[in-house]
Design an enzyme around this catalytic site. Sequence first.
Site, PDB file in Angstrom:
ATOM      1  N   GLY A  55       0.838  -1.197   0.000  1.00  0.00           N
ATOM      2  CA  GLY A  55       0.000   0.000   0.000  1.00  0.00           C
ATOM      3  C   GLY A  55       0.873   1.246   0.000  1.00  0.00           C
ATOM      4  NE  ARG A  56      -2.779   5.638   1.311  1.00  0.00           N
ATOM      5  CZ  ARG A  56      -3.698   6.383   1.916  1.00  0.00           C
ATOM      6  NH1 ARG A  56      -4.085   7.517   1.372  1.00  0.00           N
ATOM      7  NH2 ARG A  56      -4.241   6.004   3.048  1.00  0.00           N
ATOM      8  CB  ILE A  57       3.111   2.956   4.639  1.00  0.00           C
ATOM      9  CG1 ILE A  57       2.209   4.045   5.239  1.00  0.00           C
ATOM     10  CG2 ILE A  57       4.398   2.820   5.462  1.00  0.00           C
ATOM     11  CD1 ILE A  57       1.592   3.700   6.574  1.00  0.00           C
ATOM     12  CB  THR A 135       6.248   0.565  11.453  1.00  0.00           C
ATOM     13  OG1 THR A 135       6.192   0.244  10.059  1.00  0.00           O
ATOM     14  CG2 THR A 135       7.690   0.735  11.885  1.00  0.00           C
ATOM     15  NE  ARG A 137      -3.165  -0.305  14.413  1.00  0.00           N
ATOM     16  CZ  ARG A 137      -2.640   0.824  13.950  1.00  0.00           C
ATOM     17  NH1 ARG A 137      -1.343   0.894  13.703  1.00  0.00           N
ATOM     18  NH2 ARG A 137      -3.399   1.866  13.711  1.00  0.00           N
ATOM     19  CD  GLU A 166       1.055  -1.172  20.752  1.00  0.00           C
ATOM     20  OE1 GLU A 166       0.363  -0.134  20.759  1.00  0.00           O
ATOM     21  OE2 GLU A 166       1.578  -1.610  19.719  1.00  0.00           O
ATOM     22  CG  HIS A 185       1.634   2.226  18.350  1.00  0.00           C
ATOM     23  ND1 HIS A 185       0.686   1.247  18.483  1.00  0.00           N
ATOM     24  CD2 HIS A 185       1.406   2.794  17.137  1.00  0.00           C
ATOM     25  CE1 HIS A 185      -0.099   1.230  17.413  1.00  0.00           C
ATOM     26  NE2 HIS A 185       0.329   2.173  16.577  1.00  0.00           N
ATOM     27  CB  ALA A 187       5.889   4.356  13.217  1.00  0.00           C
TER      28      ALA A 187
END
Length: 189
Positions: A55-57, A135, A137, A166, A185, A187
């Site tokens: 995807g985009r990341i 980075t 889930r 978490e 968490h 990022a």
Amino acid sequence: ATMHQVAEHAIGLLFAVVRKIARQDRLVRQGVWDRNRAWPDWHLASNTLGLVGFGRIARLVARKVSGLELKVIASDPVVDRQAMEELGVEKVNFDDLFSRSDFVSVHVPLSEKTRHLIGEPQLRLMKLKAVLINTARGEIVDQQALVRALSEGWIAAAGLDVLESEPPAANDPILGLDNVVLTPHIASY
């Protein structure tokens, strides 16, 4: 902007793990100035980065690492080969990604389908010197299996911005592993 930050954090964790930056920092602060101890086992150039999801990341990661002389491969059932090749990325199937990659970075959303997407079977496919970066889930990776993989040497190290629980409990075994770099968490901050 958030997507850029996550992509940069994934790459930052990769550098931190591969160059053992956090461990070296701790040793120096403890008075250990030993240039032969905890020396990095890897370099990035001419190795393979596998992106789980495209995807985009993940696309930003691929673009940002383009000057690092890494081969980039990706697995994503909904992205076609051409879209990957336009960014110089080779499309591979899910299992091949784990067996071929020196570094694996996770970039899929959490859903029923992706919960524990990466577990013992995938970790066992990975190279002994491989590194897992997450980075996305925490629940995408079976953390119990990951702790075993890291402590029993199925893989070499991990860089994790996310955990299944978490914040982690004080007795979480992941906290006792020296071959893991952890961030809380952050990022996307």
